[in-house]
Scaffold this active site. Structure first.
Site, PDB file in Angstrom:
ATOM      1  N   GLU A  74      47.021  24.394  45.751  1.00 33.68           N
ATOM      2  CA  GLU A  74      48.315  24.954  46.151  1.00 33.68           C
ATOM      3  C   GLU A  74      48.692  24.619  47.604  1.00 33.68           C
ATOM      4  OE1 GLU A  74      47.609  28.957  44.914  1.00 33.68           O
ATOM      5  OE2 GLU A  74      47.736  28.390  42.806  1.00 33.68           O
TER       6      GLU A  74
ATOM      7  N   ASP B 215      48.686  31.144  52.745  1.00 34.98           N
ATOM      8  CA  ASP B 215      49.229  31.462  51.416  1.00 34.98           C
ATOM      9  C   ASP B 215      48.718  32.819  50.941  1.00 34.98           C
ATOM     10  OD1 ASP B 215      49.831  31.687  48.723  1.00 34.98           O
ATOM     11  OD2 ASP B 215      49.164  29.680  48.189  1.00 34.98           O
TER      12      ASP B 215
ATOM     13  N   ASP C 269      53.593  25.725  39.395  1.00 33.70           N
ATOM     14  CA  ASP C 269      52.784  26.668  40.179  1.00 33.70           C
ATOM     15  C   ASP C 269      52.498  27.825  39.230  1.00 33.70           C
ATOM     16  OD1 ASP C 269      51.825  28.638  41.845  1.00 33.70           O
ATOM     17  OD2 ASP C 269      53.626  28.793  43.085  1.00 33.70           O
TER      18      ASP C 269
ATOM     19  N   LYS D   9      45.354  35.169  35.650  1.00 35.80           N
ATOM     20  CA  LYS D   9      44.770  34.101  36.480  1.00 35.80           C
ATOM     21  C   LYS D   9      43.458  34.566  37.124  1.00 35.80           C
ATOM     22  CE  LYS D   9      46.262  30.983  40.235  1.00 35.80           C
ATOM     23  NZ  LYS D   9      47.449  30.604  41.018  1.00 35.80           N
TER      24      LYS D   9
END
Ligand code: AMP
Length: 527
Positions: free
Chosen positions: A174, A196, A10, A72
């Site tokens: 994810e 999330d 992850d 990211k």
């Protein structure tokens, strides 16, 4: 030596986590410092040393301009995108455009590094730490990405893996990984919502589990909503308070800003467990200190708009799945931010039920990625993952029109073709612009690339028949090809991404990684 394991990773905005699986059992691998998650932070020191993870995060105060976090958020993005504009104001390190293709690059002293190169340093550390822990080499990885990542961002993630010397055998979403690892597999025909809220992105997905098949029915979210935004609210408040109390504006003081950022996050985390927190920053500016108290109530009032912002994507995801909130059997929480009590309450309000409590929001995604490794290795036969495209894909037509070939939320892998024609007499070539997004005008969507199909037989307008095919593989990566049906001559063209690293460069860096670079070392600046 034990058989080589596939590492489930992850690769998070704020923290990364890795796991391996043995059949249906996944195990989180601690890093060298003993942490079960690793801060996604890379620091470049004056003496040439490169630090990754906790040591990088710990020295951020004294080296703010050369400590790279939240990279990211830059992956697969152009410098000119509005999101990058807002990030440039918020991040203490420099961001600049790549001279050749305009991609966003990270400034490290006189060099410009691509986001995949920086991410690769994090992946290299994870790989090295996993190898130490497992006592063997790790060559293959499955990396997760937010469901909203477009083609360029997925490709950039794959590039990062390659640069780190990892063969990325699959990129998975994810939320898909989270539901796979949630252990909710026992009951037949259930609907799972994955909420999330991580450091930088918010994703919500509705998945259906039926007869051992997980199918993502819909996804929605906001790529620019996450824990960082909560920190920023606190940071802005602290700056205002300091200005009122001491008459000093701290915006131009990078060291003070870094300290404030850390204090914001710490205060936020504390308020998930305590009803009040005290913020004490001695000598924040010369001999002036900051001392503040903050209640959970005030913090919740300050961040109400952020918490509320998660509501609409949830409604959209529910609607796109053609279900109602009542139909959802379980809500899985992912991401450290879901530990905030007000978030849990919001989830309850939206879905009308308590979230599923038996998963660790920091680890469930990595665990799911590791389990996908078991599936691909044939260790778990009965589970199949079906993902969907997060955004619609299509091409530009006359007058900036956008013709969708693959609708959003279509199950992948997928292949769709459609016939197009020319608009002018004797036209011998067509230019095909490929876009991703939901706007009716092509220019308002995200450009993925452009190519020309040449050698069309000259004919009156509207006569040639050009078949354009979009093909998305299991990683969510797109290939577009075109064929002139009239001449029968097959012409197939692979789309050239308008963003991203030069393939040769990625191959070279990957070869260097395989030849053995030290973990956290081996940075090559982009020419
Ligand atoms: P992730 O991307 O899943 O690692 O999530 C990281 C985000 O969760 C960061 O913004 C953290 O500050 C935040 N976070 C971690 N623990 C907590 C907590 N106990 N309460 C509130 N936020 C948290």
């Amino acid at each position: 030596m034990p058989p080589a394991k596939t590492l489930g990773i992850d690769l998070g905005t704020t923290n990364s986590c890795m796991a391996v699986a043995e059949g249906t059992l996944s195990t989180v691998i601690p890093n060298r410092e003993g942490g079960r998650t690793t801060p996604s932070v890379v620091a470049f020191k004056d003496n040439g040393e490169v630090l990754v993870g906790l040591p990088a995060k710990r020295q951020a105060i004294v080296n703010p301009a050369e400590t790279i976090y939240s990279v990211k958020r830059l992956m697969g993005r152009k410098f000119a995108e509005p999101e990058i504009e807002s990030l440039r104001y918020l991040l203490p390190y420099g961001i600049a455009p790549d001279a050749a293709n305009g991609d966003a690059r990270v400034k490290v002293r006189t060099s410009l590094l691509s986001p995949p190169e920086v991410s690769a340093l994090i992946l290299k550390k994870l790989k090295a730490d996993a190898e130490t822990f497992l006592g063997g080499t790790v060559e293959k990885a499955i990396i997760t990405v937010p469901a909203y990542f477009n083609d360029s961002q997925r490709q950039a993630t794959k590039d990062a893996g390659a640069i780190a010397g990892l063969e990325v055998i699959r990129i998975i979403n994810e939320p898909t990984a989270a539901s796979l690892a949630s252990g909710l597999g026992g009951k037949q025909n259930m609907l799972i919502a994955v909420y999330d809220l991580g450091g930088g992105t918010f994703d919500v997905s509705v998945l259906e589990l039926a007869k051992g098949i997980f199918e993502v029915k819909s996804t929605s979210g906001n790529t620019y909503l996450g824990g960082d935004d909560f920190d920023m609210k606190l940071l802005a408040w602290m700056i205002e308070e300091f200005k009122t109390q001491q008459g000093v504006d701290l915006h131009q003081d990078p060291k003070a800003m870094q300290r404030l950022k850390e204090a914001s996050e710490a205060a936020k985390i504390e308020l998930s467990a305590a009803s009040t927190t005290h913020i004490t920053l001695p000598f924040l500016y010369q001999d002036k200190s900051l001392e503040l108290a903050l209640s959970r109530e005030s913090f919740e009032a300050m961040t109400k708009d952020l918490v509320d912002k998660t509501e609409e994507p949830c409604r959209k995801a529910i609607e796109s799945a053609h279900v109602t909130a009542k139909d959802i059997d379980a809500v899985v929480l992912v991401g450290g931010m879901t530990r905030m009590p007000r978030i849990v309450q919001k989830v309850r309000e939206i879905f009308g039920k308590d979230p599923y409590a038996r998963v660790n929001p920091d680890e469930v995604v990595a665990a799911g990625a590791a389990l996908q490794g078991s599936i691909m290795g044939g260790e778990i036969a009965e589970v199949l993952l079906l993902d969907v495209t997060p955004l619609s894909l299509g091409l530009r037509t006359v007058g900036d029109g956008f013709k969708v070939l693959i609708d959003k939320n279509t199950t992948i892998p997928i292949r769709r073709g459609e016939i197009f024609t020319t608009t002018e007499d004797n036209q011998t070539f067509v230019r095909i612009g490929v876009f991703q997004g939901e706007q009716t005008k092509a220019s308002q969507n995200h450009p993925l690339g452009e190519f020309e199909l040449v050698g069309i037989k000259p004919q009156p307008a509207g006569k040639p028949r050009i078949e354009v095919t979009f093909e998305i593989n299991a990683d969510g990566l797109l290939r577009v090809s075109a064929k002139d049906k009239e001449t029968g001559q097959k012409q197939s063209i692979v789309i050239k991404p308008s963003t991203g690293l030069d393939r040769d460069l990625v191959d070279r860096l990957a070869a260097e990684a395989r030849a053995g670079g030290s973990p956290g070392g081996g940075v090559t600046s982009v020419p």
